[in-house]
Design a protein around this motif. Structure first.
Motif, PDB file in Angstrom:
ATOM      1  N   ALA A 437       0.848  -1.199   0.000  1.00  0.00           N
ATOM      2  CA  ALA A 437       0.000   0.000   0.000  1.00  0.00           C
ATOM      3  C   ALA A 437       0.882   1.247   0.000  1.00  0.00           C
ATOM      4  O   ALA A 437       1.227   1.777   1.057  1.00  0.00           O
ATOM      5  CB  ALA A 437      -0.927  -0.006   1.216  1.00  0.00           C
ATOM      6  N   PRO A 438       1.296   1.724  -1.167  1.00  0.00           N
ATOM      7  CA  PRO A 438       2.250   2.846  -1.244  1.00  0.00           C
ATOM      8  C   PRO A 438       1.790   4.096  -0.497  1.00  0.00           C
ATOM      9  O   PRO A 438       2.605   4.766   0.149  1.00  0.00           O
ATOM     10  CB  PRO A 438       2.362   3.109  -2.756  1.00  0.00           C
ATOM     11  N   ALA A 439       0.499   4.444  -0.586  1.00  0.00           N
ATOM     12  CA  ALA A 439       0.031   5.674   0.074  1.00  0.00           C
ATOM     13  C   ALA A 439       0.168   5.570   1.585  1.00  0.00           C
ATOM     14  O   ALA A 439       0.509   6.545   2.262  1.00  0.00           O
ATOM     15  CB  ALA A 439      -1.425   5.956  -0.308  1.00  0.00           C
ATOM     16  N   ASP A 440      -0.079   4.380   2.132  1.00  0.00           N
ATOM     17  CA  ASP A 440       0.039   4.194   3.573  1.00  0.00           C
ATOM     18  C   ASP A 440       1.500   4.129   4.006  1.00  0.00           C
ATOM     19  O   ASP A 440       1.854   4.624   5.084  1.00  0.00           O
ATOM     20  CB  ASP A 440      -0.702   2.929   4.005  1.00  0.00           C
ATOM     21  N   LEU A 441       2.335   3.539   3.191  1.00  0.00           N
ATOM     22  CA  LEU A 441       3.777   3.559   3.486  1.00  0.00           C
ATOM     23  C   LEU A 441       4.293   4.992   3.493  1.00  0.00           C
ATOM     24  O   LEU A 441       5.101   5.370   4.354  1.00  0.00           O
ATOM     25  CB  LEU A 441       4.536   2.724   2.448  1.00  0.00           C
ATOM     26  N   GLU A 442       3.810   5.791   2.546  1.00  0.00           N
ATOM     27  CA  GLU A 442       4.202   7.197   2.508  1.00  0.00           C
ATOM     28  C   GLU A 442       3.700   7.923   3.748  1.00  0.00           C
ATOM     29  O   GLU A 442       4.421   8.751   4.341  1.00  0.00           O
ATOM     30  CB  GLU A 442       3.647   7.853   1.243  1.00  0.00           C
ATOM     31  N   ALA A 443       2.462   7.639   4.177  1.00  0.00           N
ATOM     32  CA  ALA A 443       1.911   8.283   5.374  1.00  0.00           C
ATOM     33  C   ALA A 443       2.756   7.970   6.597  1.00  0.00           C
ATOM     34  O   ALA A 443       2.975   8.831   7.453  1.00  0.00           O
ATOM     35  CB  ALA A 443       0.468   7.826   5.593  1.00  0.00           C
ATOM     36  N   CYS A 444       3.258   6.739   6.686  1.00  0.00           N
ATOM     37  CA  CYS A 444       4.043   6.326   7.854  1.00  0.00           C
ATOM     38  C   CYS A 444       5.462   6.882   7.843  1.00  0.00           C
ATOM     39  O   CYS A 444       6.214   6.668   8.799  1.00  0.00           O
ATOM     40  CB  CYS A 444       4.070   4.807   7.958  1.00  0.00           C
ATOM     41  N   ARG A 445       5.823   7.591   6.793  1.00  0.00           N
ATOM     42  CA  ARG A 445       7.106   8.299   6.821  1.00  0.00           C
ATOM     43  C   ARG A 445       7.045   9.498   7.752  1.00  0.00           C
ATOM     44  O   ARG A 445       8.078  10.015   8.176  1.00  0.00           O
ATOM     45  CB  ARG A 445       7.489   8.741   5.406  1.00  0.00           C
ATOM     46  N   ASP A 446       5.833   9.934   8.051  1.00  0.00           N
ATOM     47  CA  ASP A 446       5.637  10.959   9.082  1.00  0.00           C
ATOM     48  C   ASP A 446       5.839  10.281  10.434  1.00  0.00           C
ATOM     49  O   ASP A 446       5.083   9.370  10.792  1.00  0.00           O
ATOM     50  CB  ASP A 446       4.226  11.540   8.984  1.00  0.00           C
ATOM     51  N   PRO A 447       6.835  10.691  11.221  1.00  0.00           N
ATOM     52  CA  PRO A 447       7.110  10.006  12.494  1.00  0.00           C
ATOM     53  C   PRO A 447       5.911   9.970  13.432  1.00  0.00           C
ATOM     54  O   PRO A 447       5.728   8.996  14.164  1.00  0.00           O
ATOM     55  CB  PRO A 447       8.264  10.829  13.099  1.00  0.00           C
ATOM     56  N   GLU A 448       5.081  11.022  13.399  1.00  0.00           N
ATOM     57  CA  GLU A 448       3.928  11.040  14.300  1.00  0.00           C
ATOM     58  C   GLU A 448       2.892   9.999  13.895  1.00  0.00           C
ATOM     59  O   GLU A 448       2.317   9.313  14.746  1.00  0.00           O
ATOM     60  CB  GLU A 448       3.283  12.423  14.337  1.00  0.00           C
ATOM     61  N   VAL A 449       2.648   9.857  12.602  1.00  0.00           N
ATOM     62  CA  VAL A 449       1.693   8.846  12.134  1.00  0.00           C
ATOM     63  C   VAL A 449       2.202   7.448  12.480  1.00  0.00           C
ATOM     64  O   VAL A 449       1.456   6.596  12.970  1.00  0.00           O
ATOM     65  CB  VAL A 449       1.452   8.978  10.620  1.00  0.00           C
ATOM     66  N   LEU A 450       3.493   7.204  12.254  1.00  0.00           N
ATOM     67  CA  LEU A 450       4.066   5.897  12.580  1.00  0.00           C
ATOM     68  C   LEU A 450       3.965   5.625  14.075  1.00  0.00           C
ATOM     69  O   LEU A 450       3.634   4.509  14.496  1.00  0.00           O
ATOM     70  CB  LEU A 450       5.525   5.842  12.123  1.00  0.00           C
ATOM     71  N   GLU A 451       4.221   6.634  14.893  1.00  0.00           N
ATOM     72  CA  GLU A 451       4.119   6.469  16.345  1.00  0.00           C
ATOM     73  C   GLU A 451       2.683   6.155  16.760  1.00  0.00           C
ATOM     74  O   GLU A 451       2.447   5.302  17.629  1.00  0.00           O
ATOM     75  CB  GLU A 451       4.607   7.738  17.042  1.00  0.00           C
ATOM     76  N   LEU A 452       1.706   6.833  16.143  1.00  0.00           N
ATOM     77  CA  LEU A 452       0.306   6.543  16.443  1.00  0.00           C
ATOM     78  C   LEU A 452      -0.039   5.098  16.086  1.00  0.00           C
ATOM     79  O   LEU A 452      -0.737   4.406  16.841  1.00  0.00           O
ATOM     80  CB  LEU A 452      -0.610   7.497  15.670  1.00  0.00           C
ATOM     81  N   MET A 453       0.426   4.642  14.936  1.00  0.00           N
ATOM     82  CA  MET A 453       0.165   3.277  14.517  1.00  0.00           C
ATOM     83  C   MET A 453       0.813   2.280  15.484  1.00  0.00           C
ATOM     84  O   MET A 453       0.204   1.274  15.874  1.00  0.00           O
ATOM     85  CB  MET A 453       0.705   3.041  13.104  1.00  0.00           C
ATOM     86  N   TRP A 454       2.042   2.568  15.875  1.00  0.00           N
ATOM     87  CA  TRP A 454       2.778   1.656  16.758  1.00  0.00           C
ATOM     88  C   TRP A 454       2.134   1.599  18.145  1.00  0.00           C
ATOM     89  O   TRP A 454       1.864   0.517  18.672  1.00  0.00           O
ATOM     90  CB  TRP A 454       4.225   2.107  16.844  1.00  0.00           C
ATOM     91  N   GLN A 455       1.863   2.755  18.729  1.00  0.00           N
ATOM     92  CA  GLN A 455       1.217   2.773  20.041  1.00  0.00           C
ATOM     93  C   GLN A 455      -0.207   2.237  19.959  1.00  0.00           C
ATOM     94  O   GLN A 455      -0.698   1.617  20.903  1.00  0.00           O
ATOM     95  CB  GLN A 455       1.218   4.193  20.608  1.00  0.00           C
ATOM     96  N   GLY A 456      -0.861   2.483  18.824  1.00  0.00           N
ATOM     97  CA  GLY A 456      -2.205   1.962  18.637  1.00  0.00           C
ATOM     98  C   GLY A 456      -2.237   0.445  18.678  1.00  0.00           C
ATOM     99  O   GLY A 456      -3.196  -0.165  19.171  1.00  0.00           O
TER     100      GLY A 456
END
Length: 541
Positions: A437-456
């Motif tokens: 999913a390229p768009a979601d991989l791109e979104a997770c390049r934002d450290p805050e989005v990745l952190e939300l996903m990880w903590q989520g």
């Protein structure tokens, strides 16, 4: 490293052959053997436990330290402020002075592009050679508009302090205007631009509206504020801006988590952020990202006057499980109605994401006349045919088939998937979950989005894997008959680049449910985290 490769290979082999019933027993036995005999894995888990203990101690120490936002500030911290020493250099600029005026510690006064007369007046006043305090006129970097600053002598006689006469428009002022005069978010935005020096024509350009629309909004503000003209309104706006407490980011995102004991004894945990007196929005989270939003989105809720209420769905966070939910998802509306009663909500906008969108569609009817509108973000339509399964991405297809055919396999997949994520860590999370999913991989390049996903992830599986297992069972079930005719409009928001639920499937399902479809360009399945602006704009345009 070899153990990690073996473990990753094992998980991959289970995923790859999940649709082969004859291989289930052998693979599960193999997994049991490897995991039980792997002394390195046991050592890793022991080290992880020690590490988590250290993290808990560190967090306790950090919590005991005073935060910057907790220190006492006077009104000057809500406006640009800096000092000029007797040598004509700037020192101690606050954050607003740096951001709005571009000031730098040690910068020469000559760099401020002041007139020769003003420079001379500042120098004479700083040396005690004049009792007349000069006024500085500096340009804001963000708007290009002038801001006036008054000067006052420092007590030690070593220079002057410069403070802005007007406080820039801020969220606290918007909340005050909404509470005192009933201004809408759009009217507040226009007033803020006017207070900061923009003309109606400039406000129209900045907001993408016609000048006539802006003029009509200004007239509406005149009526609501009982002001007689633009100058009268600007005077009121500046006074409110100065007198209102400014909401800093720490205050704006301070969510409150509470619990509600339901009639059957279960606990429903929920989190509230935004304006406590604002328009209620109940947000049903999905399988990803937990029940939080990016910090900027949570701050924006204040500005828009939204009270964001995010319950933890059954088996997630601090909420109890509810086995009956899987066969009757519409009954979740009873929990929502109990929450609305508890919080005394008369009108509710219901927003569901991913698996939460399924519950929003099924359970909204129970809210009755209180339901204003329902939004389904990145909804996963039911898989009713082999064609539906074939159209799904590989990981989703395997999980859905396991949910339909083998609960033991699904449980094992969830346990191994969780361990794989923990072993590889946050840096590999996006590639594991959004591999194709390229768009979601791109979104997770934002450290805050990745952190939300990880903590989520830990929000979802903190009490065990039942949350993931039952979400898979819900998504793979034939839940369509549980959706009755909605008492309020139903709107789908879907990312154009969503690879987990391709747009054609969402469009077809929207037509089936007679829902309005809003397509968000550039967004994938992580829509509420990567494109939260589009979500909030759709809620209250």
């Amino acid at each position: 490293m070899k153990e990690q490769d073996d473990f990753t290979s094992l998980v991959g082999s289970i995923y790859a052959t999940a649709v082969d019933p004859s291989g289930f027993a052998e693979l599960l036995a193999l997994a049991d053997s490897r995991l039980a005999e792997d002394s390195s894995r046991r050592r890793f888990e022991a080290l992880l436990s020690d590490f988590e203990d250290h993290v808990l101690r560190a967090e306790a120490l950090l919590a005991a330290l005073p935060e910057a936002g907790q220190q006492a500030h006077d009104g000057a911290e809500h406006c640009p402020r800096f000092r000029i020493n007797r040598q004509g250099r700037i020192f101690a600029p606050n954050l607003l002075a740096c951001e709005l005026l571009g000031l730098v510690e040690g910068q020469s006064l000559d760099r401020l592009e002041l007139s020769a007369d003003t420079l001379g007046a500042v120098q004479r006043f700083s040396r005690g050679q004049s009792q007349h305090a000069p006024v500085l006129r500096l340009m804001r970097r963000d708007t290009g508009k002038p801001i006036l600053l008054r000067c006052e002598a420092l007590e030690d006689g070593e220079g002057v302090q410069c403070l802005a006469v007007d406080i820039p428009w801020h969220a606290g002022a918007e909340m005050a205007m909404r509470a005192l005069y009933g201004l809408t978010p759009s009217e507040n935005a226009v007033l803020g631009l006017l207070v900061e020096g923009h003309s109606p024509q400039e406000a129209a350009h900045l907001r993408g509206r016609s000048v006539e629309t802006i003029r009509q909004q200004i007239k509406a503000i005149f009526v609501k504020t009982h002001t007689s003209g633009l100058q009268d309104l600007l005077h009121l706006g500046r006074v409110v801006s100065v007198s209102s407490p400014q909401l800093d980011r720490a205050t704006a995102v301070a969510g409150q988590t509470s619990e509600l004991r339901l009639p059957d004894g279960r606990v429903l945990s929920y989190r509230q952020i935004g304006d406590p007196s604002g328009r209620p929005v109940i947000f049903l989270h999905g399988c990803l990202g937990g029940n939080q939003l990016p910090r900027a989105a949570e701050v924006e809720l204040y500005r828009l006057g939204l009270r964001w209420i995010a319950p933890a769905r059954p088996w997630h966070g601090g909420s109890c499980g509810w086995p009956g939910l899987l066969s009757h998802p519409e009954n979740y509306g009873e929990d929502l109605a109990a929450l609305a009663d508890h919080l005394d909500l008369n009108e509710v906008t219901l927003v569901g994401y991913d698996a939460g969108a399924i519950l929003a569609c099924c359970a909204g009817e129970k809210l009755g006349s209180r339901l204003h509108k329902t939004f389904a973000l990145a909804i996963t339509p039911p898989m009713c045919s082999l064609r539906d399964f074939a159209a799904a991405p590989t990981q989703q297809r395997i999980l859905a088939l396991a949910a339909r055919t083998s609960l033991p396999l699904l449980r094992y997949l969830s346990i191994l998937g969780d361990r794989k994520l923990r072993l590889e860590g946050q840096s590999a999370f996006a590639q594991t979950v959004f591999r194709d999913a390229p768009a979601d991989l791109e979104a997770c390049r934002d450290p805050e989005v990745l952190e939300l996903m990880w903590q989520g992830h830990f929000f979802h599986v903190g009490a065990g894997n039942d949350s993931f297992i039952n979400d898979c069972r819900l998504i793979a079930s034939e839940w369509r008959p549980r959706v009755t005719e909605h008492p309020a409009p139903l709107v789908f928001l879907h990312g154009r680049e969503d690879r987990i639920v391709p747009l054609p499937r969402a469009r077809s399902f929207a037509e089936e449910l007679k829902a309005n479809l809003i397509v968000v360009k550039g967004a994938g399945h992580s829509l509420p985290f990567s494109h939260w602006q589009a979500v909030l704009a759709a809620l209250y345009p």
